[in-house]
Write an enzyme that holds these catalytic residues in place. Structure first.
Site, mmCIF file in Angstrom:
data_model
loop_
_atom_site.group_PDB
_atom_site.id
_atom_site.type_symbol
_atom_site.label_atom_id
_atom_site.label_comp_id
_atom_site.label_asym_id
_atom_site.label_seq_id
_atom_site.Cartn_x
_atom_site.Cartn_y
_atom_site.Cartn_z
ATOM 1 N N ASP A 160 58.693 27.126 21.569
ATOM 2 C CA ASP A 160 57.572 26.695 20.733
ATOM 3 C C ASP A 160 56.779 27.862 20.124
ATOM 4 O O ASP A 160 56.876 29.010 20.558
ATOM 5 C CB ASP A 160 56.592 25.861 21.576
ATOM 6 N N ASP A 161 55.982 27.484 19.131
ATOM 7 C CA ASP A 161 54.901 28.308 18.573
ATOM 8 C C ASP A 161 55.333 29.437 17.647
ATOM 9 O O ASP A 161 54.505 30.268 17.275
ATOM 10 C CB ASP A 161 53.994 28.898 19.680
ATOM 11 N N TYR A 172 49.977 21.360 22.922
ATOM 12 C CA TYR A 172 49.404 21.069 24.253
ATOM 13 C C TYR A 172 49.956 19.767 24.842
ATOM 14 O O TYR A 172 49.416 19.247 25.814
ATOM 15 C CB TYR A 172 47.867 21.005 24.201
ATOM 16 N N HIS A 219 58.586 29.495 25.096
ATOM 17 C CA HIS A 219 57.936 29.956 23.875
ATOM 18 C C HIS A 219 58.616 31.203 23.334
ATOM 19 O O HIS A 219 59.381 31.854 24.044
ATOM 20 C CB HIS A 219 56.453 30.250 24.149
HETATM 21 ZN ZN LIG Z 1 52.560 25.077 21.266
#
Ligand SMILES: [Zn+2]
Length: 283
Positions: free
Chosen positions: A101-102, A194, A250
């Site tokens: 993610d991200d 989240y 991540h």
């Molecule tokens: Zn995230």
């Protein structure tokens, strides 16, 4: 004379071989399924070119090629706990979904993740944010060109739970449009930042044709306790490991440093990696 006759032999043998191939394939049905089970992404083995970092130079015309490929058969369904279950008994339940993610943020870290995934013939979902994509459009294209799946993680990485309908639509819809304009494809997977979303967020994702998911195995790679500690990332994932795990990671340096050993350990435990293309998304 001989010169003319020789070329017939290879052709004849090839024809024999091809006609023979059809029959054993039926007899060996279980073996074939077994192979598919172990390696849910046959495309990865047939296109080693995807491993080349130079593909980022390729024009976006790469998509017509993929459009003509056979669609990947659906092998897994996600349950209400965001875990994956095989659709048939022929498919192993000892499989996990890898997600990052991200991003996209950093080319070196991303390339490290992509290379390690290729090394293990593994597929993953990269849940990206719109503001990151805007900063690094080439990295988004790189993920796509290297044959990995892009997921929607909202534009601004805000908590969507208390946002208005219009804001949620923008956060999700604008990113769909942006990703499609860069890669030619709209994401089929959505993960709220989240893990926080309600009915509105779920329905908006669904309206955009996406499967909504959080995760079932948090690597804690975002937590202070794992910062700069690849061994902790591995330990956390293995500690929470279960069949059909939806593993949250991540785009971070220590996660990239952990990935090769983590995937090796998962393979040693008999796990394979779920190809996102083999997940049923129309539910
Ligand atoms: Zn995230």
């Amino acid at each position: 004379m001989n010169m003319k006759r020789i070329p017939f032999w290879p052709v004849f043998l090839l024809a024999l071989l091809l006609s023979a191939c059809g029959r054993p394939a039926e007899n060996n049905d279980h073996t074939m399924n077994g192979m598919i089970r172990e390696s849910p992404s046959p495309a990865a083995t047939t296109s080693p070119v995807a491993g080349s970092p130079l593909v980022s130079e390729a024009p976006p015309s790469a998509s017509p090629e993929t459009a003509t490929e056979e669609p990947t058969p659906k092998l897994y369904r996600m349950n209400d706990a965001f875990r994956f279950e095989p659709l048939s008994k022929e498919t192993t339940n000892k499989a996990v979904l890898l997600t990052f993610d991200d991003g996209p943020i950093n080319k070196d870290i991303l390339l490290s993740l992509l290379d390690t995934l290729d090394k293990h013939e593994a597929k993953a979902i990269f849940f990206v944010n719109g503001y990151r994509v805007k900063q690094n459009p080439d990295l988004l294209k790189l993920i796509h060109e290297r044959g990995q799946t892009i997921g929607n993680h909202s534009w601004d990485h805000i908590n969507l739970k208390n946002e208005s309908e219009q804001s949620v639509e923008q956060q999700i819809g604008d990113l769909q449009t942006e990703i499609e304009s860069l890669t030619g494809e709209k994401p089929k997977f959505f993960r709220p930042p989240y893990g926080s979303g309600g009915d509105l967020v779920r329905n908006t994702a669904k309206n955009h044709g996406m499967l909504y998911m959080t995760w079932s195995n948090g690597s804690l790679d975002w937590d202070k306790s794992t910062k700069d500690k690849p061994a902790e990332v591995i330990r956390n994932v293995l500690e929470q490991l279960h069949p059909g795990a939806n593993i949250l990671m991540h785009e971070l340096r220590w996660t990239a440093d952990a990935l090769d050993e983590l995937l090796t350990k998962l393979e040693e435990k008999g796990y394979s990696f779920i190809d996102p293309a083999a997940i049923e998304t129309n539910r």
